[in-house]
Motif scaffolding. Structure first.
Motif, mmCIF file in Angstrom:
data_model
loop_
_atom_site.group_PDB
_atom_site.id
_atom_site.type_symbol
_atom_site.label_atom_id
_atom_site.label_comp_id
_atom_site.label_asym_id
_atom_site.label_seq_id
_atom_site.Cartn_x
_atom_site.Cartn_y
_atom_site.Cartn_z
ATOM 1 N N GLU A 100 9.088 -9.300 -0.384
ATOM 2 C CA GLU A 100 7.982 -9.239 -1.340
ATOM 3 C C GLU A 100 8.186 -8.023 -2.234
ATOM 4 O OE1 GLU A 100 3.886 -10.321 -0.080
ATOM 5 O OE2 GLU A 100 4.702 -10.151 1.939
ATOM 6 N N SER A 101 8.874 -8.189 -3.337
ATOM 7 C CA SER A 101 9.166 -7.057 -4.209
ATOM 8 C C SER A 101 7.949 -6.572 -4.971
ATOM 9 C CB SER A 101 10.269 -7.441 -5.207
ATOM 10 O OG SER A 101 9.840 -8.517 -6.027
ATOM 11 N N ASP A 102 6.889 -7.398 -5.017
ATOM 12 C CA ASP A 102 5.690 -7.030 -5.771
ATOM 13 C C ASP A 102 4.583 -6.488 -4.882
ATOM 14 O OD1 ASP A 102 7.027 -7.908 -7.958
ATOM 15 O OD2 ASP A 102 5.905 -9.774 -8.194
ATOM 16 N N ARG A 103 4.935 -6.076 -3.670
ATOM 17 C CA ARG A 103 3.936 -5.583 -2.734
ATOM 18 C C ARG A 103 4.583 -4.553 -1.825
ATOM 19 N NH1 ARG A 103 1.817 -8.862 2.485
ATOM 20 N NH2 ARG A 103 0.081 -7.508 3.112
ATOM 21 N N VAL A 133 -1.200 13.037 5.464
ATOM 22 C CA VAL A 133 -0.493 11.922 4.830
ATOM 23 C C VAL A 133 -1.498 10.825 4.487
ATOM 24 C CG1 VAL A 133 1.254 10.114 5.195
ATOM 25 C CG2 VAL A 133 1.643 12.426 6.093
ATOM 26 N N SER A 134 -1.258 10.128 3.369
ATOM 27 C CA SER A 134 -1.989 8.895 3.039
ATOM 28 C C SER A 134 -1.018 7.728 3.008
ATOM 29 C CB SER A 134 -2.669 8.990 1.669
ATOM 30 O OG SER A 134 -3.808 9.809 1.693
ATOM 31 N N VAL A 135 -1.449 6.592 3.540
ATOM 32 C CA VAL A 135 -0.734 5.316 3.428
ATOM 33 C C VAL A 135 -1.650 4.366 2.675
ATOM 34 C CG1 VAL A 135 0.385 3.419 4.650
ATOM 35 C CG2 VAL A 135 0.404 5.730 5.650
ATOM 36 N N ILE A 136 -1.184 3.864 1.530
ATOM 37 C CA ILE A 136 -2.002 2.927 0.755
ATOM 38 C C ILE A 136 -1.155 1.709 0.369
ATOM 39 C CG2 ILE A 136 -3.603 4.652 -0.129
ATOM 40 C CD1 ILE A 136 -2.021 4.657 -2.753
ATOM 41 N N GLU A 137 -1.760 0.526 0.448
ATOM 42 C CA GLU A 137 -1.066 -0.676 -0.003
ATOM 43 C C GLU A 137 -1.220 -0.823 -1.508
ATOM 44 O OE1 GLU A 137 -0.921 -5.550 0.476
ATOM 45 O OE2 GLU A 137 -2.024 -4.348 1.984
ATOM 46 N N VAL A 138 -0.131 -1.203 -2.177
ATOM 47 C CA VAL A 138 -0.152 -1.451 -3.619
ATOM 48 C C VAL A 138 0.516 -2.807 -3.873
ATOM 49 C CG1 VAL A 138 -0.136 1.004 -4.218
ATOM 50 C CG2 VAL A 138 2.031 -0.202 -3.972
ATOM 51 N N ASP A 187 -8.916 -2.968 0.359
ATOM 52 C CA ASP A 187 -9.336 -3.416 1.686
ATOM 53 C C ASP A 187 -8.149 -3.703 2.604
ATOM 54 O OD1 ASP A 187 -8.398 -5.600 0.320
ATOM 55 O OD2 ASP A 187 -10.066 -6.934 0.857
ATOM 56 N N SER A 188 -6.992 -3.113 2.326
ATOM 57 C CA SER A 188 -5.803 -3.401 3.120
ATOM 58 C C SER A 188 -5.927 -2.843 4.536
ATOM 59 C CB SER A 188 -4.569 -2.791 2.455
ATOM 60 O OG SER A 188 -3.447 -2.861 3.320
ATOM 61 N N PRO A 189 -5.527 -3.611 5.540
ATOM 62 C CA PRO A 189 -5.533 -3.088 6.913
ATOM 63 C C PRO A 189 -4.465 -2.016 7.138
ATOM 64 C CG PRO A 189 -4.509 -5.257 6.838
ATOM 65 C CD PRO A 189 -5.093 -5.018 5.472
#
Length: 649
Positions: free
Chosen positions: A139-142, A182-187, A200-202
């Motif tokens: 998934e190159s867009d995620r 540290v922060s982990v965020i989905e993009v 709302d990413s888990p």
């Protein structure tokens, strides 16, 4: 940035950059002294070489097309400059700022900074630093954007100040501790092809000074790791002063604990003098700890020995920081692991080089004047057929430190108990003590002191390694220097590069040179009209800069350089605000791609897999950024850079 903020940040920088190394190993400046030694294999003098203007093979674009295919931006001298300027044809927009929601239930950021520490545990931390992008499989867009939060600034609190002269408010301290880590965020890309955060990413996760972390490797359970709160010496609460990063081939994030020593104090002078693990790292000895006086509200940070308490109270707590911490971004429930085989120092990064046979090396600078360059080589090899089986490879291996020789050669000196004189007789009872006191071990074996060695970067094809030496204004005072040395009072720094023998990351020998010397242009004059001293003159072909710090290669083999200097200092006036530049390793040409707002440091880069998006961190901006309205509270922020025509950066 208000005046209290400016003074506070200047104070942090002043003691972050101090020299601690008391040793007499020959520094790099002495090795480059053509009056006493030959230089490189031809024996040419420094002037003849133009300060090492050639030598190693370098790598450019295999197609022969120019790598620097953008128009450079000018320096920004306006004292009120409060935005990001990026190259023509590109757009930079704020993407993720201190206080933005991360975990479910987090409130939005409040302009008066009145959120309490419980809210901060779920919000973006302060002072964004090193980061990496982790794509989802196929998934190159995620992907997941993972970044460090190095330290905090006074605007973290409503008053915009921190008073270190009296006991701290416990809730203020908790908020500061929550803003580290540290922060982990989905993009992901939206339907219009624009990168957005997934709120709302888990996978969204904050890691802070309240996050339990497992100790692994040679120091796990060691007596020197036990405290009153952790009598087994197996679990540490939190990570702090996270600066640069690394990644593993099995898809985990390596965050590196840098100037952790500034958070601790040992008021027992006699104990401090004989305790190498405190003295060699520069813990505070009187008054308050150097950064935030947390010890007035949290006893963990008082490292004074208290014999009546189990394990002396928290005298060993400083031993539990200064490590590489491994985090699995794709498993939100996983516990971070402190990998003690890497050794303990003020580590900037852990840049990976991997051979064709799966053998690995991780390169790290130790960010202080007169410190060293290290390499950790795991015992085992990475197996691409079973990546997850490689998880424990970081718990066994060999730590090396670099010696740079005057003829352009170099050696990796093993920091192994029983080798190179490291024994009980020399103060190292076992391998655990060697790793715990890696700086002292490096002193003993004869490593080469460097001018604030910071980030390292490995070329994606040639495996050439580059390291930034940010600056050293004490060159010529604390380090040996004679009149032939070209850089006394090294205000502007330089970048070295080296090739491992046979391009083998695990080799014991390398060849090296100076890639470029930062500073001002030959013939420049200062504000009084006098010629700039020769020790401030650069060898840069192209756009000038000072104090290289962050380094990273993109997929095309271009070297990206980020700068960190006090942009209001007289010696930096010609440089303006801090910058992001791009260099062609083959031609050494440098071009300025981006300039940040006044007072900020440019630090941390991450690319999308298709190379069409670039995230850049803007740390401790001074004036209103990212609102850029001249009055709002400044916030450390990540900006997203894209090309206006949708092409690759």
């Amino acid at each position: 940035m208000n005046q209290d903020h400016r003074r506070f940040h200047a104070g942090l920088k002043a003691h972050d950059d101090i020299r601690i190394n008391p040793g007499a190993n020959p520094p790099l400046a002495e090795l480059l002294d053509p009056g006493r030694r030959t230089l490189l294999k031809g024996g040419l003098g420094l002037a003849a070489l133009g300060f090492l203007g050639g030598g190693l093979s370098a790598c450019g674009d295999a197609s022969g097309s120019p790598l620097l295919d953008f128009k450079g931006v000018p320096v920004q001298l306006d004292p009120q400059f409060d935005r990001v300027l990026v190259a023509e044809g590109y757009t930079a927009v704020p993407f993720f700022s201190w206080g933005d929601p991360v975990e479910p239930g987090a409130p939005g950021w409040k302009p008066d900074a009145s959120d309490d520490w419980r809210a901060q545990l779920k919000q973006a931390g302060d002072n964004h630093d090193g980061m990496n992008f982790f794509p989802f499989a196929d998934e190159s867009d995620r992907g997941l954007l993972v970044m460090n939060h190095e330290y905090v600034n006074p605007p973290l609190h409503p008053s915009g100040t921190i008073d270190l002269g009296k006991p701290r408010d416990p809730d203020e301290v908790r908020k500061e501790q929550a803003a580290h880590g540290v922060s982990v965020i989905e993009v992901r890309k939206d339907a219009q092809g624009r990168w957005q955060r997934v709120m709302d990413s888990p996978y969204n996760r904050r890691i802070s000074m309240f996050t339990p972390m497992r100790l692994a490797g040679p120091l796990a359970g060691h007596p020197q790791m036990k405290t009153a709160a952790d009598p087994r010496g197996l679990e540490v609460l939190g990570t702090l002063n996270n600066c640069a990063t690394g990644v593993t081939p099995w898809g985990t994030f390596l965050t590196c604990e840098e100037n952790w020593h500034n958070y601790f104090i040992n008021r027992d002078r006699a104990d401090y003098e004989r305790r190498v693990s405190h003295k060699r790292y520069g813990l505070a000895r009187e008054g308050a700890s150097k950064n935030y006086a947390w010890e007035t509200a949290d006893p963990r940070f008082d490292a004074t020995p208290y014999p009546e308490q189990p394990h002396g109270g928290f005298v060993n707590e400083p031993h539990r920081f200064g490590w590489v911490v491994e985090i699995d971004p794709f498993d939100p429930g996983s516990q971070p692991v402190k990998r003690t085989a890497f050794g303990r120092f003020s580590r900037e990064c852990a840049a990976l080089a991997m051979g064709d046979d799966g053998r690995m090396a991780f390169y790290s600078g130790d960010d202080a004047k007169g410190e060293y360059l290290y390499k950790f080589v795991p015992e085992g090899r990475f197996d691409a057929a079973d990546p997850r089986a490689s998880r424990d490879l970081l718990d066994a291996g060999t730590l090396y430190v670099a010696r740079f020789d005057a003829d352009g050669s170099g050696r990796w000196l093993a920091l192994v108990h029983g080798q190179n004189g490291l024994s009980a007789e020399s103060g190292f009872a076992s391998q655990a003590e060697v790793l715990l006191n890696a700086r002292a071990a490096a002193d003993y074996v004869g490593a080469t002191p460097l001018d604030r060695p910071e980030w390292t970067a490995v070329h994606p094809r040639s495996r050439e390694v580059y390291i930034s030496l940010t600056n050293n204004d004490e060159r010529g005072e604390t380090d040996p220097l004679d009149k032939a040395n070209p850089r006394p009072k090294n205000l502007h720094g330089q970048i070295l590069r080296f090739n491992e023998q046979d391009a083998d990351p695990t080799a014991s020998a390398f060849t090296w040179e100076v890639f470029l010397l930062a500073g001002e242009r030959k013939g420049a004059r200062d504000s009084s009209g006098q010629p700039v001293p020769t020790n401030l003159v650069s060898t840069i072909d192209g756009d000038l800069f000072s104090s290289p710090d962050g380094l990273a290669f993109d997929a095309r083999g271009r070297l990206w350089i980020q700068t960190d200097y006090e942009d209001g200092e007289p010696a930096m006036r010609a440089m303006g605000c801090n910058q992001l530049l791009c260099a062609d390793p083959r031609t050494r040409e440098v071009r300025r791609f981006l300039v940040g707002p006044r007072g900020s440091e440019i630090t941390g880069l991450a690319w999308s897999p298709d190379g069409r998006a670039l995230w850049v961190n803007i740390q401790h901006p001074a004036i209103s950024f990212p609102a850029s309205d001249g009055k709002s509270r400044p916030r450390s922020s990540t900006v997203l850079v894209t090309r206006n025509d949708g092409g690759a950066i």
